[in-house]
Design a protein around this motif. Structure first.
Motif, PDB file in Angstrom:
ATOM      1  N   THR A  44      -3.427 -55.292 -24.413  1.00 19.18           N
ATOM      2  CA  THR A  44      -2.784 -55.990 -25.344  1.00 19.18           C
ATOM      3  C   THR A  44      -3.107 -56.397 -26.950  1.00 19.18           C
ATOM      4  O   THR A  44      -3.685 -56.822 -26.943  1.00 19.18           O
ATOM      5  CB  THR A  44      -1.937 -57.486 -24.957  1.00 19.18           C
ATOM      6  OG1 THR A  44      -3.409 -58.602 -24.635  1.00 19.18           O
ATOM      7  CG2 THR A  44      -1.525 -57.738 -23.352  1.00 19.18           C
ATOM      8  N   THR A  45      -2.304 -56.266 -27.957  1.00 19.55           N
ATOM      9  CA  THR A  45      -2.495 -56.616 -28.897  1.00 19.55           C
ATOM     10  C   THR A  45      -1.772 -57.126 -29.782  1.00 19.55           C
ATOM     11  O   THR A  45      -0.548 -57.556 -29.355  1.00 19.55           O
ATOM     12  CB  THR A  45      -2.209 -54.557 -29.626  1.00 19.55           C
ATOM     13  OG1 THR A  45      -1.146 -54.221 -29.522  1.00 19.55           O
ATOM     14  CG2 THR A  45      -3.125 -53.865 -29.331  1.00 19.55           C
ATOM     15  N   ALA A  46      -1.562 -58.060 -30.635  1.00 20.04           N
ATOM     16  CA  ALA A  46      -1.417 -58.769 -31.581  1.00 20.04           C
ATOM     17  C   ALA A  46      -1.972 -58.950 -33.034  1.00 20.04           C
ATOM     18  O   ALA A  46      -2.452 -58.178 -33.536  1.00 20.04           O
ATOM     19  CB  ALA A  46      -0.938 -60.287 -30.855  1.00 20.04           C
ATOM     20  N   LEU A 362       0.918 -62.110 -24.244  1.00 19.04           N
ATOM     21  CA  LEU A 362       1.238 -61.084 -23.358  1.00 19.04           C
ATOM     22  C   LEU A 362       0.759 -60.565 -22.509  1.00 19.04           C
ATOM     23  O   LEU A 362       1.046 -59.687 -21.142  1.00 19.04           O
ATOM     24  CB  LEU A 362       1.713 -60.050 -24.820  1.00 19.04           C
ATOM     25  CG  LEU A 362       2.200 -58.788 -24.124  1.00 19.04           C
ATOM     26  CD1 LEU A 362       3.398 -59.404 -23.898  1.00 19.04           C
ATOM     27  CD2 LEU A 362       1.986 -57.715 -25.822  1.00 19.04           C
ATOM     28  N   LYS A 363      -0.554 -60.618 -22.711  1.00 15.52           N
ATOM     29  CA  LYS A 363      -1.712 -60.181 -21.305  1.00 15.52           C
ATOM     30  C   LYS A 363      -1.382 -60.886 -19.326  1.00 15.52           C
ATOM     31  O   LYS A 363      -1.378 -60.313 -18.980  1.00 15.52           O
ATOM     32  CB  LYS A 363      -2.947 -61.129 -21.453  1.00 15.52           C
ATOM     33  CG  LYS A 363      -4.250 -60.460 -20.353  1.00 15.52           C
ATOM     34  CD  LYS A 363      -5.684 -60.756 -20.620  1.00 15.52           C
ATOM     35  CE  LYS A 363      -5.209 -61.699 -20.691  1.00 15.52           C
ATOM     36  NZ  LYS A 363      -7.162 -62.396 -20.803  1.00 15.52           N
ATOM     37  N   GLU A 364      -0.811 -62.447 -19.901  1.00 13.39           N
ATOM     38  CA  GLU A 364      -0.612 -63.368 -18.950  1.00 13.39           C
ATOM     39  C   GLU A 364       0.658 -62.866 -18.192  1.00 13.39           C
ATOM     40  O   GLU A 364       1.063 -62.442 -17.618  1.00 13.39           O
ATOM     41  CB  GLU A 364      -0.008 -64.605 -19.279  1.00 13.39           C
ATOM     42  CG  GLU A 364      -1.686 -65.367 -19.394  1.00 13.39           C
ATOM     43  CD  GLU A 364      -2.456 -64.732 -18.248  1.00 13.39           C
ATOM     44  OE1 GLU A 364      -2.452 -65.159 -17.562  1.00 13.39           O
ATOM     45  OE2 GLU A 364      -3.618 -64.504 -18.602  1.00 13.39           O
ATOM     46  N   GLU A 365       1.904 -62.452 -19.326  1.00  9.79           N
ATOM     47  CA  GLU A 365       3.348 -61.910 -19.398  1.00  9.79           C
ATOM     48  C   GLU A 365       3.501 -60.094 -18.229  1.00  9.79           C
ATOM     49  O   GLU A 365       4.403 -60.705 -17.550  1.00  9.79           O
ATOM     50  CB  GLU A 365       4.145 -62.060 -20.579  1.00  9.79           C
ATOM     51  CG  GLU A 365       4.238 -63.477 -20.949  1.00  9.79           C
ATOM     52  CD  GLU A 365       5.744 -63.094 -22.235  1.00  9.79           C
ATOM     53  OE1 GLU A 365       5.697 -62.411 -22.163  1.00  9.79           O
ATOM     54  OE2 GLU A 365       5.756 -64.275 -22.753  1.00  9.79           O
ATOM     55  N   VAL A 366       2.061 -60.275 -18.711  1.00 14.62           N
ATOM     56  CA  VAL A 366       1.948 -58.664 -18.361  1.00 14.62           C
ATOM     57  C   VAL A 366       1.678 -58.964 -16.886  1.00 14.62           C
ATOM     58  O   VAL A 366       1.847 -58.434 -16.102  1.00 14.62           O
ATOM     59  CB  VAL A 366       0.912 -57.362 -19.355  1.00 14.62           C
ATOM     60  CG1 VAL A 366       0.724 -56.255 -17.792  1.00 14.62           C
ATOM     61  CG2 VAL A 366       2.076 -57.018 -20.402  1.00 14.62           C
ATOM     62  N   ARG A 367       0.642 -59.693 -16.816  1.00 15.04           N
ATOM     63  CA  ARG A 367      -0.198 -59.481 -15.325  1.00 15.04           C
ATOM     64  C   ARG A 367       1.030 -60.637 -15.102  1.00 15.04           C
ATOM     65  O   ARG A 367       0.544 -60.250 -13.202  1.00 15.04           O
ATOM     66  CB  ARG A 367      -1.103 -60.704 -15.734  1.00 15.04           C
ATOM     67  CG  ARG A 367      -2.570 -60.428 -15.919  1.00 15.04           C
ATOM     68  CD  ARG A 367      -3.348 -61.497 -15.878  1.00 15.04           C
ATOM     69  NE  ARG A 367      -5.009 -60.585 -16.347  1.00 15.04           N
ATOM     70  CZ  ARG A 367      -6.322 -60.909 -16.523  1.00 15.04           C
ATOM     71  NH1 ARG A 367      -5.931 -62.382 -16.882  1.00 15.04           N
ATOM     72  NH2 ARG A 367      -7.094 -61.008 -16.568  1.00 15.04           N
ATOM     73  N   SER A 368       1.372 -61.408 -15.430  1.00 18.16           N
ATOM     74  CA  SER A 368       2.805 -61.864 -13.858  1.00 18.16           C
ATOM     75  C   SER A 368       4.140 -60.956 -13.487  1.00 18.16           C
ATOM     76  O   SER A 368       4.626 -61.103 -12.590  1.00 18.16           O
ATOM     77  CB  SER A 368       3.364 -63.392 -14.459  1.00 18.16           C
ATOM     78  OG  SER A 368       3.797 -63.083 -15.799  1.00 18.16           O
ATOM     79  N   GLY A 369       3.887 -59.662 -14.347  1.00 14.95           N
ATOM     80  CA  GLY A 369       4.518 -59.224 -13.823  1.00 14.95           C
ATOM     81  C   GLY A 369       6.423 -58.905 -15.039  1.00 14.95           C
ATOM     82  O   GLY A 369       7.598 -58.777 -14.236  1.00 14.95           O
ATOM     83  N   SER A 370       6.588 -60.052 -16.042  1.00 15.63           N
ATOM     84  CA  SER A 370       7.741 -60.252 -16.251  1.00 15.63           C
ATOM     85  C   SER A 370       8.021 -59.243 -17.235  1.00 15.63           C
ATOM     86  O   SER A 370       9.171 -59.772 -17.891  1.00 15.63           O
ATOM     87  CB  SER A 370       7.894 -61.453 -17.166  1.00 15.63           C
ATOM     88  OG  SER A 370       6.217 -62.426 -17.189  1.00 15.63           O
ATOM     89  N   PHE A 371       6.439 -58.608 -17.408  1.00 11.65           N
ATOM     90  CA  PHE A 371       7.109 -57.547 -18.821  1.00 11.65           C
ATOM     91  C   PHE A 371       6.266 -56.596 -18.573  1.00 11.65           C
ATOM     92  O   PHE A 371       5.212 -56.069 -18.408  1.00 11.65           O
ATOM     93  CB  PHE A 371       5.938 -58.070 -19.891  1.00 11.65           C
ATOM     94  CG  PHE A 371       6.178 -57.728 -21.474  1.00 11.65           C
ATOM     95  CD1 PHE A 371       5.830 -56.586 -21.099  1.00 11.65           C
ATOM     96  CD2 PHE A 371       6.975 -58.411 -22.462  1.00 11.65           C
ATOM     97  CE1 PHE A 371       6.609 -56.133 -23.058  1.00 11.65           C
ATOM     98  CE2 PHE A 371       7.270 -58.221 -23.844  1.00 11.65           C
ATOM     99  CZ  PHE A 371       7.133 -56.803 -24.061  1.00 11.65           C
ATOM    100  N   LEU A 372       7.018 -55.004 -18.694  1.00 12.69           N
ATOM    101  CA  LEU A 372       6.891 -54.278 -18.189  1.00 12.69           C
ATOM    102  C   LEU A 372       7.165 -53.376 -19.097  1.00 12.69           C
ATOM    103  O   LEU A 372       7.234 -53.714 -20.204  1.00 12.69           O
ATOM    104  CB  LEU A 372       7.896 -53.336 -16.999  1.00 12.69           C
ATOM    105  CG  LEU A 372       8.239 -54.556 -15.320  1.00 12.69           C
ATOM    106  CD1 LEU A 372       9.323 -53.727 -15.011  1.00 12.69           C
ATOM    107  CD2 LEU A 372       6.795 -54.259 -14.952  1.00 12.69           C
TER     108      LEU A 372
END
Length: 398
Positions: A44-46, A362-372
């Motif tokens: 993840t970048t930002a 963003l890392k946590e959103e991807v990890r949780s499956g909420s951000f594909l």
């Protein structure tokens, strides 16, 4: 190679390995590139900073009798209404009507489109004043009312140019203080200012645009958005390091997302003395680790990123293109730097702490499956030069 589908399956199942761009370099150093590429699925970048070329389309809905808006002001800030009856676009740098003309007044605070957008995302009330010429279909000629973002049918952020790949470092060689969008620059090169998240910045982690393109999903101020086009002034045909990192501005992104889904912490109006107003935004972009080369590019460190030092007192306004020196972000972040034989203080117009916060979210959103992740529909141009406006000498106005 991994595919987008394979990575998204791992994300959906909660098994994806996700690191921030701040973490990945040390991980690769420990594991080795080949092993790390097998294990890591997403980086993840930002970035967080002022992005002047931003704005929002809003739809007010119709009143009775109906109005075809031809002129509109939101909190006294002019909005462009030449699109449809009750649609308007408010730009981040548009100043409030009758804003003080003296931009150098001590302690001044200027108000504009960026502040209106901040208020809307925060759920605060704004005032609409609209005029029309009146027609049989749209007879109302004037309208004044108050509204919040919840009263709007749509509020869509549409930003023509965000996330400059690299950017100038500004200084001032003249004998007086000058005021710029990169802040106040003291005379005789007493300070430098810059605006970049460096090793966290999205396009510096994908310098040749292998994964970031038109259609790429982005985290825009907390909302899921996407890249809808190359950004204006996208000009990647410049010199680069052996790793592909550009030495100057290079690429840009045009971004859009639903403002009703945004978090006000990452949408902030900015008042800049001597310049005007802008909008500070938080942007995060996940990079799928498709192969070793993609991963290698995400291990870029601040010390590997050169930036051009430009004299904003003469070379910037006159577009001479003169570069005083190249410096790297590791040195810039120390707070002072040795340049042209003197010690110069350095400050940043962007926030690395906020960028890191966004990368972690963003890392946590991807990890949780909420951000594909999404595969780009079209790649960004990799060869394109920046054009300048041509002015005939007989037409020139100074």
């Amino acid at each position: 190679m991994k595919s987008y589908e394979e990575i998204n399956e791992k994300i959906a199942s909660g098994k994806a390995v996700v690191l921030t761009a701040d973490e990945v370099s040390d991980y690769v150093d420990q594991k080795g590139l080949a092993k790390a590429a097998e294990e890591i699925d997403v980086v993840t970048t930002a970035t967080f900073g002022a992005m002047c070329s931003s704005g929002a389309f809003v739809n007010f809905g119709q009143c009775a009798p109906k109005i075809r808006i031809t002129e509109a002001w939101i909190d006294d800030v002019l909005a462009y209404s030449g699109v449809a009856a009750v649609d308007a676009y408010i730009g981040a740098t548009q100043l409030r009507q009758n804003d003080p003309e003296n931009m150098y007044y001590p302690g001044e605070f200027r108000f504009g489109g960026g502040h209106v957008i901040e208020k809307l995302v925060a759920g605060k009330q704004c005032q609409l004043f609209a005029l029309s010429y009146g027609t049989d279909e749209y007879p109302r000629r004037e309208l004044r009312t108050w509204f919040t973002i919840d009263d709007l049918n749509q509020a869509i952020m549409v930003n023509p140019r965000n996330c400059y790949q690299n950017y100038n470092v500004a200084t001032n060689l003249s004998d007086k203080t000058i005021y710029t969008y990169l802040g106040a620059l003291k005379p005789h090169m007493k300070n430098l200012t810059y605006s970049s998240a460096g090793q966290l910045s999205p396009l510096l982690n994908d310098p040749l645009y292998r994964t970031i393109g038109i259609g790429t999903a982005v985290w825009l101020a907390g909302a899921r958005g996407h890249v809808y086009a190359e950004g204006t002034q996208h000009a990647p045909s410049i010199s680069r390091t052996p790793g592909g990192v550009p030495t100057g501005g290079a690429g840009t992104l045009a971004l859009t997302a639903d403002m009703k889904q945004m978090n006000g912490r990452y949408v902030r109006g900015v008042s800049l003395k001597g310049y005007g107003v802008s909008l500070a935004l938080g942007v995060g972009i996940p990079i799928p680790i498709l192969d070793e080369d993609v991963l290698l590019k995400t291990t870029v460190r601040d010390r590997d990123i050169p930036a051009e030092v430009i004299d904003y007192s003469s070379d910037y306004p006159n577009k001479t293109g003169k570069v005083l020196a190249h410096v790297n972000y590791a040195d810039l972040k120390k707070g002072n730097i040795e340049l042209l034989g003197k010690r110069v203080e350095v400050s940043s117009m962007s926030s690395y702490a906020m960028a890191l916060e966004i990368a972690e979210l963003l890392k946590e959103e991807v990890r949780s499956g909420s951000f594909l992740l999404s595969r780009p529909l079209q790649p960004l141009p990799v060869e394109q030069e920046l054009k300048s406006l041509k002015i005939r000498k007989e037409d020139e106005v100074r």
